[in-house]
Every structure is written in structure tokens, then in C-alpha cells.
Design a protein around this motif. Sequence first.
Motif, short mmCIF file in Angstrom:
data_model
loop_
_atom_site.label_atom_id
_atom_site.label_comp_id
_atom_site.label_asym_id
_atom_site.label_seq_id
_atom_site.Cartn_x
_atom_site.Cartn_y
_atom_site.Cartn_z
N TRP A 34 89.26 36.32 -51.70
CA TRP A 34 88.71 36.46 -50.35
C TRP A 34 87.49 35.56 -50.17
N GLN A 41 91.32 31.32 -42.39
CA GLN A 41 92.25 32.05 -43.23
C GLN A 41 91.89 33.53 -43.31
N ARG A 42 90.62 33.85 -43.31
CA ARG A 42 90.21 35.25 -43.33
C ARG A 42 90.64 35.97 -42.05
N ALA A 45 94.31 36.58 -42.24
CA ALA A 45 94.58 37.64 -43.22
C ALA A 45 94.27 39.01 -42.64
N THR A 49 96.95 41.95 -42.06
CA THR A 49 96.73 43.28 -42.64
C THR A 49 96.83 44.37 -41.57
N ALA A 472 102.00 38.52 -50.90
CA ALA A 472 100.70 38.85 -51.50
C ALA A 472 100.77 38.82 -53.02
#
Length: 550
Positions: A34, A41-42, A45, A49, A472
Motif C-alpha cells: 500500500w 492506484q490507492r 484499490a 474494495t 489479490a
Amino acid sequence: MATGTQLEKTPPPLGDVQKGGRWSGLWSLAWVRWAQMAPAQRGWAMVATMMLTALLGGLAWYGLRPDWRTLYAGLEPDDARQIEQILASAQIPFEPSPDGSGIMVPAAQLDKARLAAAAKGGVKSGRLGFEIFDKPNWVGSEFDEQVNFQRALEGELERTIGTLSDVASARVHLVMPHDSLFRDQERPAKAAVVIKLRHRSLAEGEPDAIRNLVASAVDGLAPEHVVLVDAAGNSPLGPKTVEAMQLSAEQALEDKLIATLEPVTGVGNVRASVTLDFDAEAAEETDENYDPGKTVTLALERTEQTTGAQPVAAGVPGTASNAPNTQAVPVYPHETSAPQSAKTESGTYGVSKSVRHIVDNPGRVRRLTAAIVVNDRLMQPEAKNHAAVWQPRSADELRNLTALAQAAVGFDTTRGDVVTVQDLAFDDNRPQPPDTLAEKSLRTAEGAPNLVKYVALLMGLLVVVAFGLRPAIRHAGKALATAGTGKSARRELPAGAGAAPPQGPLGPPEPAEIDPERLRSQEIFDQVTTHLKREPTQSSRLLQSWIHSD
């Protein structure tokens, strides 16, 4: 000892790593991954999620929610409230429908809920009947008694009408008769009935039966004073109109044609359509004819009178001629009158007459037209290796079928009736293509809703595994392999004394397989190396004490 104590205070993270095991290593690797991500990208993500979490939550809700079944539907508000109290006291979960007229319970509790509701008397929709008089009213007036009697009578009529197979519910309103000493102030009894049907219309004769039922239950009520109303407004419930009679007669003739020809052609091989030309107007005709060649004596009166000669008085008037027992000497000779005859005849004669009075009510058939289609003759039924074989019917067979159809519908040439029978191949004769997998799946889904539920749950889990967990795990494996390769290179660098990294056409090393034991050992080694570099003096003393102790 101080050095040993200080060295013992450093390893708590090592113990945590050993206790955490594999999950601690994965969490550390996920945190490192992370930290290495870019801000874009975070964001992606986090969105992925959230979507996976929502999908998992929806699948869990769909798979774990109870299967609700309808216990009652179409309840009155009071009945719905009573049933809810019964279910709550029996500790049975329930859920009311959006409109409040229905109650649903879990499928596993359906039988228990029915028994609990039946034990308390069940549903009592509608008004009370004559049970309203179960409790005496000692302070009520005569007017109250009349109102209660009318309410009870209306409730009983509603229950009785509701027992008919085609009636879902009924509502009855009565106007009781009013007697008076004055004729113009008298009021006859009337009734209005609102019916909610289960089907589109009532059966033949049921509207008249309902009128007669209501009229027979109320004193002084005539059937023509009972008004029937359909709650949905689908069809008139009054006397039949000409259009209704026409449709009913056409349907009856079509059924008669099919019932007559199907034993000959086979079940499902006849289609019939009948059209009747009705005269919608009433006609009245009086025909009076006289025949001059035929006469009859109706009355005859005849009178006949005849009178003969009579003597005429003569002589000298006076006492001598009129005295009795005397004979008068005639002065003049005797005279007589001439005879008379009279004849009268009166007669009444009538000429032959015929009088014919014709009254035609609406609905007289002026013309009939029937179109009949018969399928080809089945010569060989369908089998596994070949399709069914059909053959057109012969002309003689069609003539026989036409004669049967004409006799069945009452064919009349004077009216200009037309009955046509044609032999045409039905579309069902063609071989049907086999059902596709989608059609079979759709039929299976319609017949088994629980199967659809579990298949949808399984598909959702597969989607989560394929697009969530599997990527993942793959990225985590690559990250672990990259981290293990980098740490091995750093560990071997001091032994090589600054040797240059190997150059060659081999390319980057293949990612190593994830080994939790190796990862844990590597983390312990890194922490010990970092401590030795940070405090070399204490570390050397510690090593010397270990050597001397051995």
C-alpha cells in the motif's frame, strides 16, 4: 548483564512476528504494498474494495434472508391487525405487505402460523351476521333493533353470496320497505349488491340466481329491484343484451362444431369460427286475409205472416142489433175482407278470413356463417429417428365433414347460411427445433425459484473469487517474491566485497515461491543485522560473553 538486558529489550517485534505467523507476514506485506502504490492506484484499490464489500454483503443478504410466503392476502385492516397480534404472541416473525392487506411469514413457519391463526378463530372479514344478537341489548330502542337486524341480514347475505365459486367477495346494501297509511308515501324494498369476481364474468344464470337469492331473503323485495354491480367493471351483470346473447350463441356453436368433428379428425385438429347476423330490433306484424270464394252463413232470421177473410159488422146500429139473444133482420147483406200475407227474411254471411299476429323479439338470426379449418391426417407419428408424416385429406372426407358441420349448426339455405370446411396444414405439423440451453435453463428457473437463488449466490461467489481474491493473491505473491529476491541480494552483498552484480543475457531472476518460514527468518535476520550495525560495541561484548560461556 546490562548488555544482555538491553539486548533482550530489543526483540519484542521478533516475538510478535513469530506469534503472528503467516497472517502477520501478509499484513506487513500488504502495508508495504500500500505504501508503494501511487495515489491514483490507492483510489482505484479503495473503490474495488468497496465494490467487493458491497457485492459480498448483497450476496450474504440474498443468501441468508428468509424465504417469505404469503399467509393471508386481501385482508381488512381490523383482520390484519388481529392476525399480527396472534403471530406476535406466538413469536412467529412476519412481514406485512406494502398495502397492508397481506401478511407474509417465513416458509418454515407457514404451517405453524396457519395453526396459530386458526386456533384464535381465523379471519373474520366482512360485517357481522346474526351473531350480533348473541349479546342482548337491554337499553336499546326499537329503532336500534331494526338497524341491527338490517346489518345482520346484510352480513348474512354477503357471506352467502361469497360462497359462490366465481365470487371473491360481496357487499350488500338493503333499503327496507316502508309502510304508510297513504299510498303515495309507501316505499318498496330495494337492494344493491357489489360483487368482486374471481374470473372475468359470472357463469350462465348466476346473476339471476343472486337476484332471486337476495329477493327471497327480504320481505317485499322483487328481483327486478335488485341491482348487481361488478367491482372491476368488466361485464354488465344486468339482463343480457343482444351483443352478449350473440357472443354466447357463437361460442356455443363453435364448441358444438369442435365437439362434433374432433372424434373424426383427432383432438386438437379442428378450429372453428362462427358468425351470427342478429336482428337487434323488435318487430310486430299482423296479417289479415279474406277469401271471397268461401262464404259461411253466420246468422239467419226469417218471419212469415198470413191472414184469411174475416166477417165485417153490418146492420142498423141501435139497441136491437146489439141486444143479446136477438136476431136482427139484416138491412144490408153480410160483407167479408180480402185475405193478407206477409213474409220477412234477414241473414248475415261472412267471408273466410285468416288473421296472423307475429312478434319478433330482438336477437332473431338472419344469417349464419361458419369457417372450419381441419388439420392434415397424421399418417405416421413422430419418433426418435424421423419426424411425423402428415397427408392432406381427400375430397370425399371434406364433403362428409361439411355435411356434419351443417347438421350441427342448423344450416338453412333460405337464410343464405354459409358453412366452409378447408383442409390446411397446421403450423404444429412442422418439426420444432430443439430447445436451446437458455430456454431449458429459463424453464428450470421458473419451476424452481430456490435453485435460482442458490445459483445466483454461487455465481456471485465465483465473481468475487475470480475478480477479487485471485488477482489479490497473484499480486501478493509477486510482491513477496520481489521482496524475498531483494533481501537475498542485500544479504549476499557483504560477502562479495562490493562485487558487481552479474551481467548477462539471463535477464531478471524468476520470482521465488512464497515461504512463510523463510520470510520470518529473513525478518529476524534483518532486525539482528540492524541492531549490530547500530550498536557494534555492545554486540561484540555480547558475542564474547557467548563464546566464553561455551
